[in-house]
Write an enzyme that holds these catalytic residues in place. Structure first.
Site, PDB file in Angstrom:
ATOM      1  N   HIS A 147       0.799  -1.235   0.000  1.00  0.00           N
ATOM      2  CA  HIS A 147       0.000   0.000   0.000  1.00  0.00           C
ATOM      3  C   HIS A 147       0.823   1.272   0.000  1.00  0.00           C
ATOM      4  O   HIS A 147       0.265   2.364   0.162  1.00  0.00           O
ATOM      5  CB  HIS A 147      -0.901   0.064   1.228  1.00  0.00           C
ATOM      6  CG  HIS A 147      -1.975  -0.971   1.252  1.00  0.00           C
ATOM      7  ND1 HIS A 147      -3.232  -0.760   0.745  1.00  0.00           N
ATOM      8  CD2 HIS A 147      -1.961  -2.242   1.712  1.00  0.00           C
ATOM      9  CE1 HIS A 147      -3.961  -1.845   0.914  1.00  0.00           C
ATOM     10  NE2 HIS A 147      -3.210  -2.769   1.498  1.00  0.00           N
ATOM     11  N   LYS A 207       0.815  14.643   0.923  1.00  0.00           N
ATOM     12  CA  LYS A 207      -0.581  14.919   0.537  1.00  0.00           C
ATOM     13  C   LYS A 207      -0.806  16.409   0.296  1.00  0.00           C
ATOM     14  O   LYS A 207      -1.821  16.825  -0.240  1.00  0.00           O
ATOM     15  CB  LYS A 207      -1.549  14.385   1.596  1.00  0.00           C
ATOM     16  CG  LYS A 207      -1.514  12.848   1.703  1.00  0.00           C
ATOM     17  CD  LYS A 207      -2.490  12.343   2.742  1.00  0.00           C
ATOM     18  CE  LYS A 207      -2.330  10.865   3.046  1.00  0.00           C
ATOM     19  NZ  LYS A 207      -3.043   9.985   2.114  1.00  0.00           N
ATOM     20  N   THR A 222      -8.554   6.634  -1.813  1.00  0.00           N
ATOM     21  CA  THR A 222      -9.913   6.102  -1.945  1.00  0.00           C
ATOM     22  C   THR A 222     -10.916   7.222  -1.692  1.00  0.00           C
ATOM     23  O   THR A 222     -12.041   7.164  -2.175  1.00  0.00           O
ATOM     24  CB  THR A 222     -10.157   4.939  -0.960  1.00  0.00           C
ATOM     25  OG1 THR A 222      -9.608   5.299   0.307  1.00  0.00           O
ATOM     26  CG2 THR A 222      -9.519   3.663  -1.447  1.00  0.00           C
ATOM     27  N   LYS A 248     -14.703   8.379  -3.410  1.00  0.00           N
ATOM     28  CA  LYS A 248     -15.930   8.691  -2.655  1.00  0.00           C
ATOM     29  C   LYS A 248     -16.510  10.032  -3.095  1.00  0.00           C
ATOM     30  O   LYS A 248     -17.722  10.179  -3.261  1.00  0.00           O
ATOM     31  CB  LYS A 248     -15.628   8.714  -1.140  1.00  0.00           C
ATOM     32  CG  LYS A 248     -15.259   7.343  -0.594  1.00  0.00           C
ATOM     33  CD  LYS A 248     -14.626   7.410   0.788  1.00  0.00           C
ATOM     34  CE  LYS A 248     -13.897   6.101   1.065  1.00  0.00           C
ATOM     35  NZ  LYS A 248     -12.962   6.178   2.205  1.00  0.00           N
ATOM     36  N   LYS A 289      -8.331  13.981   4.796  1.00  0.00           N
ATOM     37  CA  LYS A 289      -7.471  12.794   4.736  1.00  0.00           C
ATOM     38  C   LYS A 289      -6.419  12.937   5.834  1.00  0.00           C
ATOM     39  O   LYS A 289      -6.338  13.988   6.455  1.00  0.00           O
ATOM     40  CB  LYS A 289      -6.800  12.684   3.373  1.00  0.00           C
ATOM     41  CG  LYS A 289      -6.127  13.972   2.882  1.00  0.00           C
ATOM     42  CD  LYS A 289      -5.510  13.818   1.511  1.00  0.00           C
ATOM     43  CE  LYS A 289      -6.475  13.927   0.358  1.00  0.00           C
ATOM     44  NZ  LYS A 289      -6.679  12.714  -0.357  1.00  0.00           N
ATOM     45  N   ARG A 290      -5.604  11.887   6.062  1.00  0.00           N
ATOM     46  CA  ARG A 290      -4.527  12.034   7.026  1.00  0.00           C
ATOM     47  C   ARG A 290      -3.601  13.180   6.621  1.00  0.00           C
ATOM     48  O   ARG A 290      -3.456  13.478   5.434  1.00  0.00           O
ATOM     49  CB  ARG A 290      -3.718  10.726   7.109  1.00  0.00           C
ATOM     50  CG  ARG A 290      -4.386   9.665   7.923  1.00  0.00           C
ATOM     51  CD  ARG A 290      -4.643  10.117   9.343  1.00  0.00           C
ATOM     52  NE  ARG A 290      -3.391  10.141  10.096  1.00  0.00           N
ATOM     53  CZ  ARG A 290      -2.979   9.146  10.884  1.00  0.00           C
ATOM     54  NH1 ARG A 290      -3.717   8.068  11.049  1.00  0.00           N
ATOM     55  NH2 ARG A 290      -1.837   9.243  11.531  1.00  0.00           N
TER      56      ARG A 290
END
Ligand code: 26V
Length: 813
Positions: free
Chosen positions: A355, A549, A651, A655, A543-544
């Site tokens: 992952h 990110k 993911t 969504k 998100k985290r």
């Protein structure tokens, strides 16, 4: 048990009296939740038993998904939905004076995961059950889930998440199915009838007690099991007296050390590297899970050579890699198999998903620690390594370099990814780009050795939770327009494409979005006392929090917009509401100061009357599954802005797409596959491509200071981090952020992509000014999102990796 409202109400009131001794007028919301949960749990008992019976009778191959994380969130609403009881329960409760939504809020959000990896495991369980596969989860019943985040004075503060404080209505403790897990000790070797036998002595014994949670499939009566293990002490306190006067203290020490095994979920953080307790958790899961898998297999009375025909053990990332040496140990030491046969069986049973490409996230354990905690398992890992390296040297006698590159034990460290690849028959990445990067870079030598093992399985999300449950209005509109076939065949959402230019349909889509936005606005007003404009663009990044990110790029851009408005207050602007939600690992200081920065900017922007009506910024505390279900249906714009090549899949991106938000994103992870379907008309791309990023890493050529020096807009926001001005609270408050960009040369190319990002964002403002065109794009997004249903993903795992087919209990039992 209750197929109409009246029967439901009767059953409900009866239970309330018999279980709690209360009538409906006296009951609290908590009581209502407890009774409703118990009713559902009991009503599926029969189907649960029948599903298990069908697996047994049909001798079906079963998949066990081993994962240290299952981020399942709340189950009440989803279970009602899958059982087809949502409307009955909603109407019945309404008659009794309660709203279902209020009751759902009573359920603790089971946060037994960090983020994407754990949520993926939960989506997979839902799809496995809904598609009627024999597939179960195997995990740990952490007493405390991922920490609860409080924002105090703009800072993240972590509190323990005591989710089991009130009882858990879904789980079933099965003390009769407990198994023993052994730690420490010494290995003694002896000969017995020409066989070498390995006995571990002086070990510490721990009970692993399973808590089973039913996983209810959609519509058809199919109930799988999520088995979560809890650690309990094996010493009997009543016998302590006979064992000597210090024994009570020894018992207390032992008790504490055992209970701690299943106490906390570790936050994903490089901080846990080398932590003994984490290694204990991993072995605890592997050993307990395997024993229970083999106990079920033993009932078939088949030789173990047939194990791979009846059992698939899948490991979610490297965290459960110890299943490989543990299965070897059981086959050799307990079942009497020789090495080669045991290896063949193990190799054909285990499959592995990777992952992440981030090197700091690839697990390594100090060899000494593994040797001491798990002496026999360590011997087996050593032997696997010896044979693997021996095989390599035989094939490539001059390649000592290759051997040290791929060895499982190297520089006194056990490399879990290497063990996972060598010991399994399938290795998959989680999006096309990610799998290619694994093959070409990170795992290249392994790909060259075992090309047939590598394959891609792009992630997916369950459209039942993320559309039908989270956005029921949209879900109903879809069913009215294209029928209900999409629910079982999510690809049928493509039929929506024919409505993309239908103005009546567009109106309906927009009105649903607006009502979701109003609902979120009301929630925010109630939680934070801030009013937001439902006609502004809801621009969301949840998100985290992690450097790659790039939440930092987002907030720097907000600062830039603020500067622009302050410079020319009279200019017209398309109003925006920037919404953030993110937890940072507790030891990740840079991430925590980005949270503080977002909160400081939010404070300044929201209080400034000059920008009021044009810009708002919100940081929503304690991002979790249930909060995601409130936020995502209300989003217009989804921020998927990671440095290209860093986000394995994502993911959240899927969504948002499913709920009609448009994406601003880089060509990273599964965004690439979204873009292939959506094209430039329906998605906003920007930034460096992964090859360009890789080239910079390889050959250099990027200097953040140059960008800073040459671009006054960028210089201005960077300086605002450290010099007095609207955003800087006290000197050096954001020094760490400033340094990460300018002194450490901006590892994630925030400044490099800033202009491309800002321009794309400006284009989005223009696009939003044309509501019809925006609605068309939104419809196209929803139409193509069926491709990312975890049902499709699970069907691919089932046929390509696990070799399993659906089981129909109702027909066969
Ligand atoms: C772990 C660590 C630990 C050390 C410090 C930095 C760090 C950063 C990230 C991680 C997470 C590793 C595993 C993980 O959660 N991966 C996520 O898996 C999702 C499901 O496949 C995928 O969608 C996300 O892109 C991926 O980040």
């Amino acid at each position: 048990m209750f197929n109409n409202k009246e029967l439901f109400k009767i059953a409900f009131k009866e239970q309330l009296v018999s279980r709690l001794g209360k009538n409906i007028e006296e009951a609290s919301a908590g009581d209502i939740y407890k009774i409703l949960g118990a009713l559902i749990r009991e009503s599926i008992g029969r189907e649960w038993a029948e599903t298990n019976q069908a697996y047994k009778v049909q001798e079906e191959k079963q998949v066990y998904y081993f994962s240290m994380e299952f981020l399942i969130g709340r189950l009440l609403g989803n279970n009602l939905l899958n059982l087809g009881l949502l409307e009955t329960a909603r109407d019945g409760l309404l008659d009794l004076g309660w709203s279902l939504e209020e009751i759902e809020e009573q359920e603790p959000d089971a946060g037994l995961g960090n983020g994407g990896l754990g949520r993926l495991a939960a989506c997979f369980l839902d799809s496995l059950a809904s598609l009627q596969y024999a597939g179960h989860g195997c995990g740990i019943r952490y007493k405390y889930g991922l920490f609860e985040q409080k924002i105090i004075d703009g800072h993240q503060v972590e509190l323990p998440d005591n989710w089991l404080q009130k009882s858990n209505v879904w789980e079933e403790r099965r003390a009769d199915k407990r198994v023993e897990v052994r730690f420490w000790g010494q290995v003694e070797v002896r000969e017995d009838n020409g066989r070498t036998v390995f006995d571990t002595v002086n070990y510490e014994k721990v009970w692993a007690v399973p808590h089973d949670v039913p996983v209810i499939g959609y519509e058809d009566p199919h109930v799988n099991t999520l088995r979560l293990w809890s650690a309990e002490s094996s010493m009997d306190p009543s016998k302590m007296q006979i064992e000597g006067h210090n024994s009570y203290y020894r018992f207390l020490d032992y008790y504490r050390s055992v209970e701690s095994i299943s106490e906390f979920l570790y936050p994903d953080d490089s901080g846990y590297e080398g932590k003994l307790l984490r290694l204990k958790q991993q072995y605890f899961l592997c050993s307990a899970g395997l024993q229970s898998v083999l106990r079920t297999f033993d009932k078939l009375e088949l030789p173990y050579s047939e194990l791979p025909d009846k059992v698939a053990v899948h490991i979610n990332d490297t965290h459960p890699t110890l299943v490989i040496p543990e299965l070897m140990r059981i086959l050799i030491d307990e079942k009497g198999y020789g090495w080669d046969d045991a290896w063949d069986i193990t190799n054909r049973t285990v499959s592995y998903t990777n992952h992440t490409l981030l090197s700091e996230a690839l697990e390594k354990w100090p060899a000494n620690m593994v040797r001491e905690l798990l002496p026999r398992v360590y011997m087996i890992i050593e032997e696997i390594n010896k044979r693997f390296c021996g095989m390599l040297l035989e094939r490539f006698p001059d390649r000592q370099d290759l051997v040290s590159q791929v060895a499982i034990i190297e520089s006194d460290q056990v490399k879990m990814a290497h063990l996972a690849i060598v010991g399994s028959y399938s290795v998959n990445g989680v999006a096309g780009l990610h799998t290619e990067l694994l093959k070409r870079n990170v795992m290249k030598p392994f790909y060259e050795l075992f090309p047939e093992r590598f394959n891609n399985k792009t992630n997916g999300i369950t459209h039942r939770r993320w559309l039908m449950h989270a956005n029921s209005e949209l879900s109903h509109l879809i069913s009215e327009s294209i029928g209900t076939g999409w629910i079982k065949r999510p690809h049928q959402l493509l039929k929506l494409e024919s409505f993309k230019d239908d103005s009546a349909f567009q109106e309906q889509i927009m009105s649903i979005k607006r009502s979701n936005k109003l609902r979120l606005a009301a929630y925010i007003a109630q939680k934070q006392g801030i009013t937001i404009d439902p006609d502004s663009i809801f621009d969301v990044q949840v998100k985290r929090l992690h450097g790659y990110k790039r939440q930092l790029m987002n907030i720097l851009h907000v600062m830039h917009l603020y500067n622009e408005i302050k410079d020319t207050p009279s200019a017209d602007r398309v109003p925006r509401t920037f919404i953030f939600g993110a937890k940072a690992a507790p030891g990740y200081y840079l991430a925590k100061s980005i949270i503080k920065l977002i909160n400081v900017v939010a404070d300044v922007v929201n209080k400034d009357l000059q920008v009021n009506g044009k810009l708002k910024v919100l940081f929503l505390e304690n991002y979790s599954v249930s909060l995601a279900e409130k936020i995502i249906p209300a989003a217009n714009l989804s921020e998927q802005i990671s440095t290209a090549g860093k986000e394995a899949s994502g993911t959240g991106n899927m969504k948002f797409m499913l709920n009609g938000a448009l994406t601003i994103g880089t060509l990273d992870g599964a965004n690439v596959e979204m873009y292939e379907m959506l094209g430039d008309d329906n998605m906003f791309l920007f930034g460096l491509r992964s090859e360009e990023v890789l080239d910079y890493y390889r050959y250099g050529g990027y200097l953040a200071r140059d960008v800073y020096g040459k671009d006054p807009r960028i210089k201005r926001v960077m300086d605002q981090l450290v010099s007095s001005g609207p955003f800087c609270c006290h000197e050096r408050e954001f020094g760490l952020i400033y340094q990460s960009i300018l002194d450490h040369n901006d590892e994630f190319f925030v400044l490099r992509d800033f202009n491309s990002y800002a321009e794309t964002q400006a284009g989005i403002d223009q696009a939003y000014l044309d509501p019809q065109a925006w609605a068309t794009k939104s419809i196209v997004n929803i139409a193509h999102a069926g491709h990312f249903s975890s049902d499709c993903t699970i069907n691919r795992y089932a046929s390509d990796i696990w070799d399993i087919r659906p089981v129909r209990p109702s027909i066969n039992v």
